[in-house]
Write a protein that holds these residues in place. Structure first.
Motif: not given
Ligand SMILES: Cc1ncc(COP(=O)(O)O)c(C=O)c1O
Length: 497
Positions: A365-378
């Motif tokens: 589908m999309d090769l995965g979610p954007p890493t950067f914003i996930q790390e900010v949210l974590a």
């Protein structure tokens, strides 16, 4: 002059095996790009040396092609700027729009699309979706979002980026975020899960799409709450499923009615914490019946837990997934309500034996979610800002909801009935009779009101009413907005018959 990228390789199509000479191919590519508007007057063209090296040919054919384009007036030389697309091309020669739109619009002949795509409603038919008036559904009080903290976390993560974080990320989502979500869900929602079962998605909408692709075949029958969440229904229908509307009453989805209609459905889609749109909380006995049905008929349950963090009269209700000992629930959550929708982050909790299938489906589908914003949210969650924000917003939304209910009862008590205000950021008002909700919602746009009609949430016979969001409508705005709604409902009463 505006600087443009020197590399314009995509417009130069070279075929070494073709019988057409290389200089002619270069000439034709440029000319076509200028004529259909992909290259605009004044736009800089790469040097002959630069282009020759980029497309891997000798400089001679490039020199020849440029000379021809200069001679015919497509190019001009400017001192200090090199070669540019001529600024004096006649208007009729160049398009004002890029070719992708103008040419397609002009082309005659059959333009067939998949049989299923026309089943979706056109956006033009829903003006309330594009309006920024009071009661807009799904809009959060963004002025209360701790943007300063968020910005600090964004900058910190950005400064720390390296080659590894710039590469493709984990298909299931960042490990730190999945762990943070698993911990949160276990404590706050009684969800049975480990981080390995959590997949980060681009909002719950994508979660539904992935679940549909993994679980259903064209023709699969899916129970859908009636009335229910239209965007879920659309995902199932677009993927060829047969949607079976199952009535919702004061206890939520009527499981017995579902069994009578279609015992062997492949799945049930439910919003048990805060039914969309009626706002009912599914009773404990219905939850147990549903879980029992799923186990006995070998079906799945898709639980959309989209706004359960905000509950006003009692503590948040535990998830349905937590009751299920047979791993038959696919649990869906989102950050659209607790943070903001444009973040486009949500999550799935997948039964352990299905994780690999979801994983591989995600890959195409999309090769995965954007890493950067996930790390900010974590970071935002790990440092306690998330929990603090929810606590603050629960108080604010609780006050807005109280004010809205009071105003509706005072001003419209004889015309509407307020339902489903125990949780979330919206409530529903059912119209007594005599009004067509779609028609009123369209007129309301002109009164700066963004009210969603209730009737499109039904597949069958519909109740008339409105869904009113109160997340972003301020205390000051509510009384005036309710008065405008009253005027709409009292000045032009249209018969439903
Ligand atoms: C029932 C329901 N589920 C999910 C969502 C959120 O969708 P997403 O996470 O794709 O923004 C909404 C938003 O209004 C909703 O009403």
């Amino acid at each position: 002059m505006k600087r443009v990228a020197s590399t314009i390789l995509p417009i130069i199509a070279i075929d070494r095996k073709a019988s057409t000479a290389l200089h002619r191919q270069i000439y034709d590519s440029y000319r076509a790009a200028i004529v259909d508007g992909r290259l605009r007057p004044g736009q800089r063209i790469p040097s002959t040396r630069g282009l020759a090296s980029e497309i891997g040919v000798s400089r001679f054919p490039v020199l020849n092609a440029y000379a021809q384009l200069l001679a015919e007036g497509y190019f001009e030389s400017r001192v200090g700027a090199g070669t540019v697309v001529s600024s004096s091309l006649p208007d009729q020669l160049t398009s004002s729009q890029p070719s992708s739109t103008t040419n397609l619009a002009a082309r005659p002949g059959p333009r067939s699309v998949a049989r299923r795509s026309p089943i979706l409603p056109g956006i033009e038919a829903m003006p309330w979706m594009r309006n920024w008036g009071a009661f807009r559904v799904g809009q959060v009080a963004f002025d209360q979002f701790p943007l300063h903290i968020w910005s600090t976390l964004v900058v910190r993560r950005c400064r720390g980026m390296d080659a590894q974080s710039a590469h493709y990320g984990n298909l299931m989502g960042s490990v730190a975020l999945r762990e943070a979500i698993a911990n949160y869900l276990k404590i706050a929602r009684s969800v049975r899960c480990e981080a390995e079962q959590v997949m980060i998605v681009n909002g719950s909408q994508q979660a539904l799409e992935i679940a549909t692709r993994v679980l259903f075949n064209p023709g699969s029958r899916v129970w859908m709450e009636e009335p229910g969440y239209q965007l879920a229904r659309d995902v199932f229908a677009l993927n060829g499923c047969q949607v079976i509307p199952v009535p919702v009453d004061t206890e939520g989805l009527n499981v017995a009615a579902g069994i009578r209609k279609c015992r062997k459905a492949q799945a049930a889609f439910v919003t048990p914490s805060h039914q969309f749109p009626l706002g009912v909380t599914m009773s404990a006995s219905r939850r147990l019946q549903l879980v029992d049905w799923a186990q006995h008929s070998g079906s799945w349950i898709i639980e959309d837990d989209y706004d359960s963090e905000y509950r006003y009269e009692s503590l948040p209700i535990a998830s349905l997934q937590g009751l299920d000992t047979n791993s038959r629930v696919i649990y869906v959550g989102t950050f659209s309500k607790v943070l903001f929708p444009s973040l486009r982050l949500g999550y799935l909790v997948i039964p352990p034996d299905l994780v690999d299938r979801f994983h591989m489906c995600r890959r195409v589908m999309d090769l995965g979610p954007p890493t950067f914003i996930q790390e900010v949210l974590a970071d935002f969650i790990a440092e306690g800002h998330f929990a603090r924000h929810i606590r603050r917003m629960r108080v604010l939304y609780g006050e807005l909801r109280r004010m809205l209910v009071n105003q509706l009862n005072q001003n419209l008590g004889s015309i509407v009935e307020v339902v489903g205000d125990e949780a979330g950021m919206h409530l529903t008002v059912a119209l007594q009779d005599g009004h067509r909700d779609m028609e009123v919602s369209k007129r309301a746009v002109r009164q700066n009101l963004s009210i969603w009609p209730l009737s499109p949430s039904y597949l069958g016979e519909a109740r008339q009413g409105f869904i009113l969001g109160f997340g972003a409508t301020t205390m000051k705005e509510i009384p005036g907005a309710v008065r405008r709604l009253r005027t709409l409902l009292t000045t032009r009463k249209l018969s439903t018959s």
